[in-house]
Write a protein that holds these residues in place. Sequence first.
Motif, PDB file in Angstrom:
ATOM      1  N   GLN A 124      47.350  54.436   7.451  1.00  0.00           N
ATOM      2  CA  GLN A 124      46.126  53.850   6.912  1.00  0.00           C
ATOM      3  C   GLN A 124      46.449  52.925   5.746  1.00  0.00           C
ATOM      4  O   GLN A 124      47.340  53.238   4.947  1.00  0.00           O
ATOM      5  N   ALA A 160      41.639  57.877  13.354  1.00  0.00           N
ATOM      6  CA  ALA A 160      42.662  58.503  12.494  1.00  0.00           C
ATOM      7  C   ALA A 160      42.600  60.024  12.579  1.00  0.00           C
ATOM      8  O   ALA A 160      43.622  60.706  12.578  1.00  0.00           O
ATOM      9  N   ARG A 166      48.294  61.811   8.945  1.00  0.00           N
ATOM     10  CA  ARG A 166      47.766  60.547   8.430  1.00  0.00           C
ATOM     11  C   ARG A 166      48.545  60.179   7.169  1.00  0.00           C
ATOM     12  O   ARG A 166      48.726  61.027   6.296  1.00  0.00           O
TER      13      ARG A 166
END
Length: 185
Positions: A124, A160, A166
């Motif tokens: 991310q 996600a 993540r």
Amino acid sequence: MTNSGKHLIVLSGPSGSGKDTLVQHLIERHPEIKVSISATTRAIRPGEKEGVNYYYMTVPEFEQKLADGEILEHTCYCGNYYGTPKSEVDARIMAGINVVLVIEVEGATNIRRLYPEAKLIFVQPPSFDELEHRLRCRGTESEEAIQKRMARAREELSFAKDYNYRLVNDSLDECVEELYQIITE
Ligand code: ADP
Ligand code: 5GP
């Protein structure tokens, strides 16, 4: 299926989140880890090299490889084909070598189905503004392509939660280290 994929690492995330940069740093520090080189029908970007970044091919060439069963998974992303050649993956994971696939979310879902033990990691950006900034600074896409990729990024970020891990790519060094920890845990 004779291999459940515990040596297979999938890295996804919006275009511009820093996946390629992370992987480059990872293999510089840990050259025993291999990165799968995908086939694509998209145009080669300045600075990219055949057989290093991708295997570049025409649509008929790609479709022939699909018909011949040489592609493990594939997708159509922003109007171009992208696919993982079986030859990049199978022999290596059977030999216990860690292989990283940098692929988008649909491909990741397909890999999970084929290899239930694959480690799925979502990269991310620290924020949406930072993502746009990185994409523009990279300077590799036309304004139209940037708009397409930003629209796609909004969709991708909603996936996600489906990943095993993540990572927020804020500090590059820290993120590379976290990635290595996940791969070797
Ligand atoms: P992706 O492979 O996800 O499309 P790139 O690796 O090409 O993304 O990175 C997009 C841009 O962001 C590049 O110009 C890269 O140098 C920059 N970048 C990547 N990671 C970071 C980071 N942690 N901090 C600042 N800039 C970064
Ligand atoms: P780019 O054009 O920026 O190199 O890649 C566009 C997107 O295609 C990225 O999200 C990248 O991870 C994904 N991608 C690259 N190769 C493959 C592949 O072989 N399969 C799938 N499913 N996606 C890929």
